[in-house]
Design a protein around this motif. Sequence first.
Motif, PDB file in Angstrom:
ATOM      1  N   ARG A   1       0.843  -1.429   0.231  1.00  0.00           N
ATOM      2  CA  ARG A   1       0.091   0.002   0.150  1.00  0.00           C
ATOM      3  C   ARG A   1       1.105   1.217   0.019  1.00  0.00           C
ATOM      4  NH1 ARG A   1      -2.908  -2.994  -1.941  1.00  0.00           N
ATOM      5  NH2 ARG A   1      -5.056  -3.680  -1.024  1.00  0.00           N
ATOM      6  N   LEU A   2       0.407   2.280  -0.412  1.00  0.00           N
ATOM      7  CA  LEU A   2       1.184   3.617  -0.569  1.00  0.00           C
ATOM      8  C   LEU A   2       0.429   4.708   0.062  1.00  0.00           C
ATOM      9  CD1 LEU A   2       3.619   4.721  -1.927  1.00  0.00           C
ATOM     10  CD2 LEU A   2       2.113   5.459  -3.965  1.00  0.00           C
ATOM     11  N   LEU A   3       1.053   5.289   1.158  1.00  0.00           N
ATOM     12  CA  LEU A   3       0.545   6.310   1.948  1.00  0.00           C
ATOM     13  C   LEU A   3       1.461   7.660   1.507  1.00  0.00           C
ATOM     14  CD1 LEU A   3      -1.397   7.462   3.951  1.00  0.00           C
ATOM     15  CD2 LEU A   3       0.278   6.409   5.779  1.00  0.00           C
ATOM     16  N   VAL A   4       0.748   8.674   1.226  1.00  0.00           N
ATOM     17  CA  VAL A   4       1.596  10.027   1.197  1.00  0.00           C
ATOM     18  C   VAL A   4       1.159  10.785   2.531  1.00  0.00           C
ATOM     19  CG1 VAL A   4       1.950  12.158   0.140  1.00  0.00           C
ATOM     20  CG2 VAL A   4       1.518  10.209  -1.208  1.00  0.00           C
ATOM     21  N   VAL A   5       2.177  11.115   3.330  1.00  0.00           N
ATOM     22  CA  VAL A   5       1.843  11.944   4.454  1.00  0.00           C
ATOM     23  C   VAL A   5       2.835  13.394   4.465  1.00  0.00           C
ATOM     24  CG1 VAL A   5       1.671  10.047   5.914  1.00  0.00           C
ATOM     25  CG2 VAL A   5       4.008  10.930   5.760  1.00  0.00           C
TER      26      VAL A   5
ATOM     27  N   LEU B   1      -2.353  12.172   2.807  1.00  0.00           N
ATOM     28  CA  LEU B   1      -2.699  13.401   3.508  1.00  0.00           C
ATOM     29  C   LEU B   1      -1.974  14.225   3.517  1.00  0.00           C
ATOM     30  CD1 LEU B   1      -2.611  10.608   6.839  1.00  0.00           C
ATOM     31  CD2 LEU B   1      -4.750  11.464   5.586  1.00  0.00           C
ATOM     32  N   ALA B   2      -2.614  15.397   3.080  1.00  0.00           N
ATOM     33  CA  ALA B   2      -2.077  16.803   2.592  1.00  0.00           C
ATOM     34  C   ALA B   2      -1.827  17.660   3.660  1.00  0.00           C
ATOM     35  CB  ALA B   2      -3.051  17.396   1.555  1.00  0.00           C
ATOM     36  N   GLN B   3      -1.098  18.514   3.779  1.00  0.00           N
ATOM     37  CA  GLN B   3      -0.759  19.627   4.865  1.00  0.00           C
ATOM     38  C   GLN B   3      -1.858  20.529   5.199  1.00  0.00           C
ATOM     39  OE1 GLN B   3       3.225  21.358   4.889  1.00  0.00           O
ATOM     40  NE2 GLN B   3       4.259  19.644   4.492  1.00  0.00           N
ATOM     41  N   THR B   4      -2.608  20.791   4.005  1.00  0.00           N
ATOM     42  CA  THR B   4      -3.400  21.892   4.140  1.00  0.00           C
ATOM     43  C   THR B   4      -4.567  21.817   3.310  1.00  0.00           C
ATOM     44  OG1 THR B   4      -2.364  23.214   2.456  1.00  0.00           O
ATOM     45  CG2 THR B   4      -1.476  23.535   4.577  1.00  0.00           C
ATOM     46  N   ALA B   5      -5.561  22.611   3.608  1.00  0.00           N
ATOM     47  CA  ALA B   5      -6.659  22.414   2.667  1.00  0.00           C
ATOM     48  C   ALA B   5      -6.405  23.044   1.207  1.00  0.00           C
ATOM     49  CB  ALA B   5      -7.925  23.028   3.117  1.00  0.00           C
ATOM     50  N   GLU B   6      -5.502  23.697   1.218  1.00  0.00           N
ATOM     51  CA  GLU B   6      -5.114  24.269  -0.116  1.00  0.00           C
ATOM     52  C   GLU B   6      -4.304  23.554  -0.969  1.00  0.00           C
ATOM     53  OE1 GLU B   6      -2.820  28.239  -1.773  1.00  0.00           O
ATOM     54  OE2 GLU B   6      -2.064  27.306  -0.052  1.00  0.00           O
ATOM     55  N   ASN B   7      -3.424  22.509   0.088  1.00  0.00           N
ATOM     56  CA  ASN B   7      -2.754  21.308  -0.947  1.00  0.00           C
ATOM     57  C   ASN B   7      -3.672  20.328  -1.314  1.00  0.00           C
ATOM     58  OD1 ASN B   7       0.286  21.688  -1.014  1.00  0.00           O
ATOM     59  ND2 ASN B   7      -0.131  22.292   0.901  1.00  0.00           N
TER      60      ASN B   7
ATOM     61  N   GLU C   1      -2.600  10.691  13.470  1.00  0.00           N
ATOM     62  CA  GLU C   1      -3.437  10.546  12.571  1.00  0.00           C
ATOM     63  C   GLU C   1      -2.735   9.712  11.349  1.00  0.00           C
ATOM     64  OE1 GLU C   1      -6.398  12.394   9.120  1.00  0.00           O
ATOM     65  OE2 GLU C   1      -5.606  13.823  10.642  1.00  0.00           O
ATOM     66  N   ALA C   2      -1.582  10.236  11.252  1.00  0.00           N
ATOM     67  CA  ALA C   2      -0.836   9.476   9.906  1.00  0.00           C
ATOM     68  C   ALA C   2      -0.565   8.204  10.359  1.00  0.00           C
ATOM     69  CB  ALA C   2       0.516  10.258   9.603  1.00  0.00           C
ATOM     70  N   ALA C   3       0.013   7.725  11.785  1.00  0.00           N
ATOM     71  CA  ALA C   3       0.277   6.613  12.254  1.00  0.00           C
ATOM     72  C   ALA C   3      -0.916   5.542  12.216  1.00  0.00           C
ATOM     73  CB  ALA C   3       1.000   6.658  13.817  1.00  0.00           C
ATOM     74  N   ASP C   4      -2.131   6.138  12.609  1.00  0.00           N
ATOM     75  CA  ASP C   4      -3.461   5.455  12.622  1.00  0.00           C
ATOM     76  C   ASP C   4      -3.765   4.771  11.058  1.00  0.00           C
ATOM     77  OD1 ASP C   4      -3.743   5.635  15.010  1.00  0.00           O
ATOM     78  OD2 ASP C   4      -5.229   7.425  15.017  1.00  0.00           O
ATOM     79  N   GLU C   5      -3.506   5.751  10.145  1.00  0.00           N
ATOM     80  CA  GLU C   5      -3.672   5.404   8.855  1.00  0.00           C
ATOM     81  C   GLU C   5      -2.600   4.440   8.244  1.00  0.00           C
ATOM     82  OE1 GLU C   5      -6.301   5.761   7.159  1.00  0.00           O
ATOM     83  OE2 GLU C   5      -7.265   7.259   8.080  1.00  0.00           O
TER      84      GLU C   5
ATOM     85  N   ALA D   1      -0.917   2.078  10.107  1.00  0.00           N
ATOM     86  CA  ALA D   1      -1.349   0.932  10.665  1.00  0.00           C
ATOM     87  C   ALA D   1      -2.279   0.250   9.959  1.00  0.00           C
ATOM     88  CB  ALA D   1      -1.572   1.176  12.098  1.00  0.00           C
ATOM     89  N   ARG D   2      -3.392   0.887   9.492  1.00  0.00           N
ATOM     90  CA  ARG D   2      -4.609   0.425   8.784  1.00  0.00           C
ATOM     91  C   ARG D   2      -4.140   0.069   7.429  1.00  0.00           C
ATOM     92  NH1 ARG D   2      -7.842   2.356   4.690  1.00  0.00           N
ATOM     93  NH2 ARG D   2      -6.850   4.491   4.691  1.00  0.00           N
ATOM     94  N   LEU D   3      -3.347   0.824   6.792  1.00  0.00           N
ATOM     95  CA  LEU D   3      -2.979   0.631   5.192  1.00  0.00           C
ATOM     96  C   LEU D   3      -1.816  -0.689   5.092  1.00  0.00           C
ATOM     97  CD1 LEU D   3      -2.723   3.874   3.702  1.00  0.00           C
ATOM     98  CD2 LEU D   3      -4.350   2.214   3.105  1.00  0.00           C
ATOM     99  N   HIS D   4      -1.188  -0.701   6.351  1.00  0.00           N
ATOM    100  CA  HIS D   4      -0.115  -1.902   6.595  1.00  0.00           C
ATOM    101  C   HIS D   4      -0.886  -3.289   6.601  1.00  0.00           C
ATOM    102  CE1 HIS D   4       2.599  -4.815   8.736  1.00  0.00           C
ATOM    103  NE2 HIS D   4       3.390  -4.123   7.904  1.00  0.00           N
ATOM    104  N   ALA D   5      -1.768  -3.484   7.098  1.00  0.00           N
ATOM    105  CA  ALA D   5      -2.633  -4.483   7.390  1.00  0.00           C
ATOM    106  C   ALA D   5      -3.137  -4.942   6.143  1.00  0.00           C
ATOM    107  CB  ALA D   5      -3.920  -4.216   8.332  1.00  0.00           C
ATOM    108  N   GLU D   6      -3.296  -3.929   5.136  1.00  0.00           N
ATOM    109  CA  GLU D   6      -4.186  -4.242   3.894  1.00  0.00           C
ATOM    110  C   GLU D   6      -3.024  -4.539   2.754  1.00  0.00           C
ATOM    111  OE1 GLU D   6      -6.340  -0.963   2.604  1.00  0.00           O
ATOM    112  OE2 GLU D   6      -7.722  -1.111   4.164  1.00  0.00           O
TER     113      GLU D   6
END
Length: 780
Positions: A155-159, A189-195, A423-427, A429-434
Motif C-alpha cells: 500500500r502507498l501512503l503520502v503524509v 494526507l495533505a498538509q493544508t486544505a489548499e494542498n 493520524e498519520a500513524a493510524d492510517e 497501521a490500517r494500510l499496512h494491514a491491507e
Amino acid sequence: MKRRFIFFLYRLALAAGFPFLILYLLARCVRRPEYAGTLPERFGRLPPSFSKTPAGSVWLHAISVGEVNSAVGLLKRLRERLPGVPLYVSVGTLAGRELADKRLAGLADGIFFAPLDFAWCVRGALRSIRPALTIVMETEIWPNLWRESRRCGARLLVVNGRISDPALPRYRRLSWFFRPVVEQADLILAQTAENVERYRGLGRRGPLRHGGNLKYDFRPGPMAADLRAWFAGQRGRRVWIAASTMPPVRPGDVDEDIAVLDAFQALALKFPDLLLVHVPRKPERFAEVHEELRRRGIACVRRSSLPDGPATPAALLLDTIGELAPLFEIADVVFMGGSLADRGGHNLLEPAYFRRPVIAGPNLGNFAEIARDFRAASAFAEIGEPGELAPAVAKLLDDPALCAELGARAGRLAIARTGATAEAADEAARLHAEGVFRRPLRCWEWPLVLLSWLWRAGAAWNRWNTSARRLPAPVVSIGGIGMGGAGKTPFAVAVASLLKEDGLRPAFLTRGYGRRSSGSLVFAAGEPPGPLDTGDEARILLRSGAGPVGIGADRFEPGMLVWSRFQPAVFVLDDGFQHWRLARDLDIVLVDALDPFALGRVFPAGLLREPLDALARADVFVISRARKGRSYSGIERELRRVNPGAPVFRAFTEAAGWVDAATGEPSPGLSGPVFAFCGLGNPASFRETLRDLGADLREFREFRDHHRYSPGEIAELREAARSSGAVALVTTEKDAANLPEVLGDGLPVRWLGIRTQIERAELFRSLLRQKLTPDSGGGR
C-alpha cells in the motif's frame, strides 16, 4: 491504456537520459568523493542484511533533513502500533543520511539511500525490504517508486503531502502526466486544505484529505553533552542563531552567509558580548564559511573541533548535521535562513517550540501555511532584504518584552495544531494491514515462470493420478501452501491437545523429513526415539506427549499401524495439504503472517507449492505467527477472494521456556547476551520471538531448513559466540532435534520451547467437534 502509455513514455525518457545521468553522478563523485559510496544503494543494491527481512515491512521515504526530523515522531508511533514490523527509511541527500543515522538509531531497522527512479532500481530495493506499506513524505512524486510499490502488493501512503508555490506551475503544466501517478496512492494526507485542492487539480480522484502538518509535532532530541558544557562556559552572553543559511540560487540572489556576517559585524559594535551561532544548511559550505569568518577577523570555533579554539569566540560555526534543533533552547534571537535567498524558507516551528523570537525573510513558499499562520498571529519578525537583518536583531535584543511576546505567540501556534503524527500513524497501521507483498522478478528470472508451469502440471498430474485411501478414524490435516515453515508442527500439537482435552485420543502422522531410517515407524506418545529414526518435526510431536506418532512417506501405511496398536479417535496429519494419497475429513491450511503467500509465485519462480487457487480446497484458514491486536485484513482479503466460505482464525506463538540442550532439563531465562542460530524455513520467526523476549542478541546465524549440525559446527558456533561476548548459544526446539548427541564442553546451548495459542479457541474447538465426531454430524 493511457496510464500505461504515460509510464512507458516516462521510462523511455529515463532511458534516453541515462548517459547524462552517469555523467552527472561522476561529477558529483569528483566534487564529493564520499558520494561514490552511495551509488550501490541508489542503483537498488541494498546491504545484504536487509534481504533477510520478512515480508511485511514498512518503507518510509524521507528525502532530506526536514523530512527526517518529521519522521522521528511518526516512527515512534509506528513502533507502538506495529511492534515487530521492520521499519526502513530512505533518504536522498548526504545531510539527510547523516541526520538519519543520528536521530533514527534504535527507531529504524535500516537506513539507505533512495534508489534512482528507474523501475529496476526501485525493484531491487523492494526485493530487499519486502514492504507491505510504502510511506512517502511531502513532495516526493517519483512515478516508478509509486507504481512499483503498488505492483508488488504494498500500500502507498503520502503524509505531509504538499505542492509548494514554486513547484505548482510546473505540476500544472504536466498535469496530464502526473494524473495517473498521483492515482497510485491509496491515501494522500495533505498538509493544508489548499494542498488538497492542488492535488485535486493534478487529477487526484482517490482518497485525499487534510491531514495536518507533522512539523507541528516537532520534538527535539537532547543537546549533546559537550555542547551543553561549552555553552555553560559562555553563560551571560546573548546568543543569535543564524539557522540553515543558504547560498544564492542564481547570480544576483542573496548569499545568506554573507548577509549574516555583515549583520553580525554591524551588531558587534553595539553588542560586544553577542555570540553568533552560524549554521549553514549545506555541508559543502562549512569550509567556505569558516574561511570567510577568518578573512573578516571574526574569532570563531568550529563545532567539529570542540573543545579546541578560543575560550570566548565571537562565533560558533555549527559544522555538523542534526545538532541544530536542541540549540534553539539557548537562543535569544533566531534568524531562519532560506528566506532571504530564493529558497522557499525553512521550518519556523523548531524555534517556536522553544518560544524563541524568529526573524525571517519573505521567501517562505515551502512553508506557506505555517508562514500565513505566523503572519496572522504576528508571531515572527518579517524582513524584506538583507539590510534589514541587523536592525531587526538589534530591536529584539534591545526589547526583552518584545522578544518574550513574539516567542509566546510562536509557541502557542506550535502547540495548537499538533496531532497530525497520530493520524498519520493510524492510517499507516490500517494500510499496512491491507498490504500483501509479492516479490518482483528479476529479468533473468522470467524463464522460471515457464518452469513453474511445468511444476504446476506435474502437481496436477500427481493429484489426478493418485487415489486417496481412507483410514478407520477421521483425519484432520494441518498444511500450508508455501515451501518453508509456517508453524505447522507446533500447530498440530495444539490441535492434538484440544482434541485430547475433549476426550478424543489423537495420533500424529508425519513424513519424518530428514530422517535416516526407512520404512514406516510407530512410536507411543512420549517414547524416546533413536537419534536417526524420526527427523526433527517428528521428535517435536513425540516430545509433546499428546499422542502416538506414525512416520512414513505414504501416511496411510503408518496410519494403519498406529490404528492396529492404539485405535486413536482422530488422526492429525502434519503437513498434509498436498498429500493426495490419504483422505481427510478436515483441511486446515496455515498462512504465515510473516510471509503469507511465499513470494506470490509457484516454485521455482516463487515458493508456492501450488497456485493460490488451490486454497479453495481448504476447510479452515489459520493465520499463524500473528500478533495480538494487529489486523491482517490484506491476508484475509486474499483468502476470501479464493475461498469465501472458509473461516479464518489466527494463532499466536508464545515462549514456553528454555531447556538445556545437554541435559534436557529446564533452564533459567536469558541473563546476558546470547548468540542465536537456527535452521528453519522462516528464520525470521525465531528472530522476532527473541526480540519479543528482550534478548540481547549479539549475532543471528542462519542455516538451511532441517540442517543437521556436526560437532565441528557447534565448536565453531561456540567460538564465534565467545568472540561476540555472548554467554550462551540459543536455538529452537526443532534445531535441538538436529544437534549432535554429545555437545561437548563450552558455552551452554539452550533451546526455546514454544506453544501455540489459537484465537477464538472455543469456536475453533467447536468446529473440530462438528467436523470430526459422529454425534455432532461430522466424521463418518
